[in-house]
Design a protein around this motif. Structure first.
Motif, PDB file in Angstrom:
ATOM      1  N   ALA A 110       0.770  -1.167  -0.005  1.00  0.00           N
ATOM      2  CA  ALA A 110       0.103   0.000  -0.146  1.00  0.00           C
ATOM      3  C   ALA A 110       0.941   1.361  -0.200  1.00  0.00           C
ATOM      4  O   ALA A 110       1.780   1.232   0.836  1.00  0.00           O
ATOM      5  N   ALA A 111       0.746   2.057  -1.010  1.00  0.00           N
ATOM      6  CA  ALA A 111       1.148   3.576  -1.090  1.00  0.00           C
ATOM      7  C   ALA A 111       0.281   4.524  -0.616  1.00  0.00           C
ATOM      8  O   ALA A 111      -0.682   4.912  -1.155  1.00  0.00           O
ATOM      9  N   VAL A 112       0.630   4.883   0.836  1.00  0.00           N
ATOM     10  CA  VAL A 112      -0.386   5.789   1.511  1.00  0.00           C
ATOM     11  C   VAL A 112       0.040   7.062   1.721  1.00  0.00           C
ATOM     12  O   VAL A 112       0.963   7.398   2.445  1.00  0.00           O
ATOM     13  N   ARG A 113      -0.875   8.261   1.191  1.00  0.00           N
ATOM     14  CA  ARG A 113      -0.459   9.311   1.707  1.00  0.00           C
ATOM     15  C   ARG A 113      -2.027  10.136   1.608  1.00  0.00           C
ATOM     16  O   ARG A 113      -2.838   9.418   1.477  1.00  0.00           O
ATOM     17  N   ALA A 133       3.253   8.176   3.798  1.00  0.00           N
ATOM     18  CA  ALA A 133       3.794   9.662   3.739  1.00  0.00           C
ATOM     19  C   ALA A 133       4.039   9.999   5.218  1.00  0.00           C
ATOM     20  O   ALA A 133       3.162   9.956   6.013  1.00  0.00           O
ATOM     21  N   GLU A 134       4.967  10.961   5.424  1.00  0.00           N
ATOM     22  CA  GLU A 134       5.042  11.252   6.892  1.00  0.00           C
ATOM     23  C   GLU A 134       4.116  12.215   7.397  1.00  0.00           C
ATOM     24  O   GLU A 134       3.743  12.103   8.339  1.00  0.00           O
ATOM     25  N   ASP A 135       3.258  13.065   6.396  1.00  0.00           N
ATOM     26  CA  ASP A 135       2.429  13.749   6.987  1.00  0.00           C
ATOM     27  C   ASP A 135       0.898  13.162   6.685  1.00  0.00           C
ATOM     28  O   ASP A 135      -0.181  14.025   6.628  1.00  0.00           O
ATOM     29  N   ALA A 194       5.579  13.439  -1.936  1.00  0.00           N
ATOM     30  CA  ALA A 194       5.912  13.106  -3.079  1.00  0.00           C
ATOM     31  C   ALA A 194       6.347  11.974  -3.620  1.00  0.00           C
ATOM     32  O   ALA A 194       6.547  11.347  -4.838  1.00  0.00           O
ATOM     33  N   GLU A 195       7.063  11.227  -2.612  1.00  0.00           N
ATOM     34  CA  GLU A 195       7.998  10.075  -2.905  1.00  0.00           C
ATOM     35  C   GLU A 195       7.476   8.616  -2.611  1.00  0.00           C
ATOM     36  O   GLU A 195       7.929   7.728  -2.916  1.00  0.00           O
ATOM     37  N   VAL A 196       6.044   8.767  -2.059  1.00  0.00           N
ATOM     38  CA  VAL A 196       5.237   7.381  -1.562  1.00  0.00           C
ATOM     39  C   VAL A 196       5.088   6.386  -2.635  1.00  0.00           C
ATOM     40  O   VAL A 196       5.691   5.552  -2.368  1.00  0.00           O
ATOM     41  N   GLU A 197       4.584   7.044  -3.865  1.00  0.00           N
ATOM     42  CA  GLU A 197       4.295   5.777  -4.831  1.00  0.00           C
ATOM     43  C   GLU A 197       5.618   5.412  -5.222  1.00  0.00           C
ATOM     44  O   GLU A 197       5.863   4.166  -5.660  1.00  0.00           O
ATOM     45  N   SER A 198       6.521   6.092  -5.825  1.00  0.00           N
ATOM     46  CA  SER A 198       7.724   5.934  -6.445  1.00  0.00           C
ATOM     47  C   SER A 198       8.532   4.965  -5.458  1.00  0.00           C
ATOM     48  O   SER A 198       9.028   3.992  -5.820  1.00  0.00           O
ATOM     49  N   GLU A 199       8.553   5.228  -4.062  1.00  0.00           N
ATOM     50  CA  GLU A 199       9.027   4.152  -3.047  1.00  0.00           C
ATOM     51  C   GLU A 199       8.511   2.865  -3.108  1.00  0.00           C
ATOM     52  O   GLU A 199       9.060   1.876  -3.195  1.00  0.00           O
TER      53      GLU A 199
END
Length: 265
Positions: A110-113, A133-135, A194-199
């Protein structure tokens, strides 16, 4: 496999599954649940898929249940107005939208933001790994509304963070961010939004380098709660994987990445 609310994109052995109601922060409804289950089951039948990433298009992963489902004619009204048996059937159908993830013969990341609350965090919890995401704002919010989290949190949270912390998050319905999610053990890592999905995609791609059979059996054995059953599944998987290596006449480090059977028994 793409529908109005869920779209699937194949990238080699990797599948990107996207919730596509960005104007509603990917609020979930019956249509999304049906499309998500259908997409997941079809991916499970595709022998070339070795990992998947679940994302939310737009600013948020998922804001939870669509408010329209709480109004007359919506899902919650249907549950309230049905017989006990029919109400349970409705809820079980909703649970099936997430249930395929644990049974999938490949890892789901899961890419969660943005926001992941209520049904949103429960969908993330159903996945095998979470990168957040951190936030990010997360919450098992149901008790704050006088309801019960019935889409998997009561199973997945204790498995992931332990009983005491799970009860705290469920009973308090409090909000927390991505950094705390990592500290709790709920997420693998927190990165800038901004990096969540790519990570997540890069992480899933690394997992997809392993053979399908090894991924499937290792996941099934690790998710199994009973220790004897877990060891049995690991042994069954090892037999299949070793036979595949020897049949191919190659060393374990060069194991074929071709599709293999899904865990059985």
């Amino acid at each position: 496999m793409s529908g109005a609310t869920v779209q699937v994109e194949r990238r080699g052995a990797l599948a990107r599954i996207a919730l596509c109601r960005p104007e509603r922060h990917n609020a979930q409804n019956l249509e999304m649940w049906r499309e998500l289950r259908t997409a997941g089951l079809r991916l499970g039948e595709d022998p070339e898929v070795r990992a998947a990433v679940l994302v939310g298009e737009g600013q948020s992963f998922s804001s939870g249940l669509d408010l329209a489902e709480m109004r007359p004619g919506g899902f919650l009204h249907a549950v309230a107005e049905s017989s006990d048996a029919d109400a349970l059937t409705l809820i079980e159908e909703a649970q099936a939208a997430f249930g395929w993830i644990g049974a999938a013969p490949f890892p789901v990341v899961a890419a969660v933001r943005g926001v992941a609350v209520g049904a949103g965090i429960q969908l993330a919890l159903a996945c095998d790994v979470r990168i957040v995401a951190e936030d990010t704002t997360l919450a098992v919010a149901e008790l704050g509304l006088g309801a019960v989290p019935d889409l998997g949190a009561t199973v997945d949270l204790p498995r992931v963070v332990g009983l005491e912390r799970a009860l705290d998050l469920i009973l308090s319905a409090r909000r927390f961010d991505g950094n705390e999610a990592v500290a709790l053990g709920l997420a693998l890592r927190a990165v800038p939004s901004a990096e969540v999905e790519s990570e997540a995609l890069a992480y899933a791609e690394r997992l997809a380098a392993a053979p399908r059979a090894a991924l499937a059996w290792a996941k099934a054995a690790t998710r199994e709660k009973d220790s004897a059953r877990s060891l049995h599944l690991a042994a069954l998987g090892q037999v299949e994987c070793v036979r595949a290596m020897l049949t191919a006449g190659i060393s374990p480090r060069a194991t074929s990445r071709s599709a293999a059977t899904t865990p059985r028994g």
